[in-house]
Design an enzyme around this catalytic site. Structure first.
Site, PDB file in Angstrom:
ATOM      1  N   ASP A 338      30.542 -38.378 -19.153  1.00 52.02           N
ATOM      2  CA  ASP A 338      31.824 -38.756 -18.567  1.00 52.02           C
ATOM      3  C   ASP A 338      32.881 -38.903 -19.673  1.00 52.02           C
ATOM      4  OD1 ASP A 338      33.164 -39.778 -16.119  1.00 52.02           O
ATOM      5  OD2 ASP A 338      33.346 -41.624 -17.276  1.00 52.02           O
ATOM      6  N   GLU A 367      32.674 -33.860 -20.053  1.00 46.47           N
ATOM      7  CA  GLU A 367      33.861 -33.822 -19.185  1.00 46.47           C
ATOM      8  C   GLU A 367      35.117 -34.000 -20.038  1.00 46.47           C
ATOM      9  OE1 GLU A 367      36.051 -36.298 -15.574  1.00 46.47           O
ATOM     10  OE2 GLU A 367      35.016 -37.305 -17.200  1.00 46.47           O
TER      11      GLU A 367
END
Ligand code: CA
Length: 623
Positions: A338, A367
């Site tokens: 993330d 990400e």
């Protein structure tokens, strides 16, 4: 006599106190620390240093005695809070087994515990990550399927389940995923990326899983650590890899250590609540102002998520080991990281390098939610970056192409709008060290659903998905797309993450079955299943070269080819049937006599003029 008796009784009394004291000290000596993390480790790992967090009242002032064959204490660190001790062990010569740790004060043992180094499973270090042979199905565990009604509410946990609240917990769980592995397999997917399953014991907004309150524990409302391990094993039996979502940028405000931080710099502290700017461009900007960079890196992701300071070397090691622990324990094949640009990038590189040294064939996808290939490519490992930065990440999400996909199929065809956006985005692949390992997608759990972006036109969705499944890279699709789920980001995140119909026993329809889907949904489902099951066995769609032609008249034509075969894809985004002059593609069709559309079964002879149906994707095997 009486006096003597009294003295005797007094003697008995004090003896009793001594005995009681002795017993209580002994009981004290039996006490285990409240936490030891990681809870266990393995012998024979690539890295030989193991850091243990030991948490117990006043343990900081104790002395450690350790008896274990081959285990050496390198360093013991006490920190600002008296209730932690960080122990660094050299386990390069350790064999699997248990050893004892005693923590004593003034020669009295106050805490003791056993620690286990487990035997590694065979081949553990060489597990295969996911790659371009795969297609990824993204799902949110709380919203997919409720396989265990008994864990919907856990007494000691703050947030209870409430399906009428779009932002509440709905009760989906790990068992629900296990129950539907065949559904995912039939749809043609070979990998699942699930949003985080680690404990989020906070008062609200916990269903998404990004506010971790215990890094070593699956959220009880989703299952147990053992359930998670079982999910990975059951998925593996069906040829499905599991990609675990991880977050190093922040933890939850209610994380257990927030009440007693080991050090003041464990999280970034601000006088008043200060949010990150979410300006990822500052990380690579050569003209950046330090104030902007600081805000981006040290600001909190939101009020519920304190920003972790990975420049604290103890915390850095804690996070790195945590990720390795989950890989080794559960058997996963990949990590989705993330908010890749938000933590310190030097730390993130150290982490990825560490994991990849431990598991050389593993895959991590980061990400890096940035709009241009020049920014995203910075984060793929091995990029020739201006500052020499190497992230060591095998893969990143292709966000620039995501933006192109959501625009290309809605725009009028012109010099710089329409399908040319797909072409222009992909033509910048020279920036990526390996464009064939980029994850290609049309939406995820954070943005408008693809069907919504495409004005709820199933024909556009078919075109977009066909493109996603056949261009270079690793295709990814968000659960629910196959049944035409809609959802707009600014109307609330809960609405992009609606429950999968049929995932709950009382649901009026069950979209996991053909009968439970309407004809439009089944048409999309069948299209996806047909294409992905074809892709699954077509090497040429995994690593075959890509050659694409500049879109003309809103038709995009490209080829995937290798020494053995060629697949041609035609994306016609026109509202009318078109006549396509095939001679333009001679350099790719030379040597072939015709083609067969694997979607319709229709065959074409020769490459002169073809009639192309309106708003229809074609995937053709050349023969
Ligand atoms: Ca449940």
């Amino acid at each position: 006599m009486e006096k003597r008796m009294k003295t005797f009784f007094n003697f008995l009394k004090s003896a009793a106190i001594v005995v009681a004291l002795f017993i209580s000290l002994n009981i004290l000596a039996q006490k285990s620390p409240e936490r030891v993390e990681p809870p266990f480790w393995w012998a024979g790992m690539y890295h030989s240093e193991l850091q243990l967090l030991v948490y117990a009242e006043d343990i900081g002032s104790t002395r450690l005695e350790l008896t274990g064959k081959g285990v050496k204490v390198k360093e013991v660190i006490a920190v600002e809070s008296p209730n932690y001790l960080f122990v660094y062990l050299d386990i390069s010569n350790a064999t699997a087994g248990k050893f004892e740790m005693k923590f004593s004060k003034l020669n009295e043992v106050v805490y003791k515990c056993e620690y286990e180094l487990k035997e590694r499973e065979e081949g553990s270090a060489y597990r295969l990550g996911f790659n371009a042979t795969d297609a990824i199905y993204l799902l949110m565990p709380d919203r997919f399927s409720n396989g265990d009604l008994s864990n919907d509410n856990i007494d000691w946990m703050m947030e209870k389940s409430n399906r009428s609240n779009a932002d509440g917990r709905h009760g989906g769980d790990i068992q629900g995923i296990i129950n539907n592995l065949d559904y995912i397999k039939d749809l043609g997917f070979t990998a699942i990326w699930h949003n985080p399953v680690i404990e989020n014991n906070q008062p609200q907004y916990t269903y998404h899983g990004y506010a971790i309150t215990d890094f070593y524990k699956v959220d009880e409302r989703l299952g147990t650590n053992e359930d998670y391990k079982r999910l990975v094993a059951e998925a593996d039996k069906k040829g499905i890899s599991i990609i675990k979502d991880m977050i190093f940028n922040h933890c939850g405000l209610y994380h257990w250590w927030m009440k007693d931080l080991p050090t003041n710099d464990w999280v970034h502290q601000w006088g008043d609540y200060t949010r990150t700017t979410y300006r990822g461009t500052t990380i690579v900007d050569p003209h950046v102002a330090q104030a902007d960079l600081d805000l981006m890196l040290k600001g909190w992701f939101d009020r519920w998520m304190p920003d972790l300071n990975q420049r604290n070397r103890i915390l850095a090691k804690y996070l790195i080991q945590n990720s390795v622990w989950w890989v080794e324990y559960s058997g996963i094949n990949g990590i989705r990281m993330d908010t890749q640009p938000y933590p310190y990038k030097d730390f993130m590189a150290d982490w990825a390098e560490y994991v990849m040294l431990e598991y050389p064939n593993f895959t991590i996808v980061g990400e890096a939610w940035l709009p241009y290939p020049s920014l995203v490519s910075y984060y793929q490992g091995g990029a020739l970056n201006f500052d020499g930065y190497n992230s060591y990440l095998p893969s990143v999400f292709d966000f620039p192409l995501y933006y192109a996909i959501t625009e290309a199929f809605n725009e009028k065809d012109s010099w710089d709008t329409g399908l040319i956006k797909l072409y222009n985005s992909i033509s910048q692949d020279f920036l990526y060290p390996n464009p064939y390992e980029l994850v290609v997608f049309g939406d995820n759990h954070d943005v408008d659903r693809l069907f919504t972006s495409l004005k709820e036109d199933p024909r556009k969705l078919k075109l977009a998905l066909t493109f996603i499944f056949t261009t270079r890279g690793i295709p990814m699709m968000y659960s629910g797309t196959e049944i035409l789920m809609s959802g707009i980001e600014h109307k609330g995140h809960g609405l992009m993450r609606k429950d999968f119909p049929g995932g709950w026993p009382a649901d009026p329809v069950n979209a996991f079955t053909k009968k439970g889907r309407n004809s439009q949904q089944n048409e999309m489902w069948d299209h996806i299943s047909k294409l992905l099951n074809y892709r699954k066995v077509k090497e040429v769609l995994h690593y075959g070269w890509l050659k694409h032609f500049v879109p003309q008249e809103n038709i995009y034509v490209y080829f995937r080819y290798n020494d053995n075969e060629t697949v041609m894809v035609i994306i016609n985004s026109n509202e009318k049937n078109m006549e396509l002059d095939m001679t333009r593609f001679a350099e790719a069709t030379n040597g072939f006599s015709g083609a067969k559309d694997i979607i319709t079964g229709k065959t074409f002879e020769g490459f002169k003029k073809w009639n192309i149906p309106a708003m229809t994707p074609m995937v053709l095997e050349l023969k």
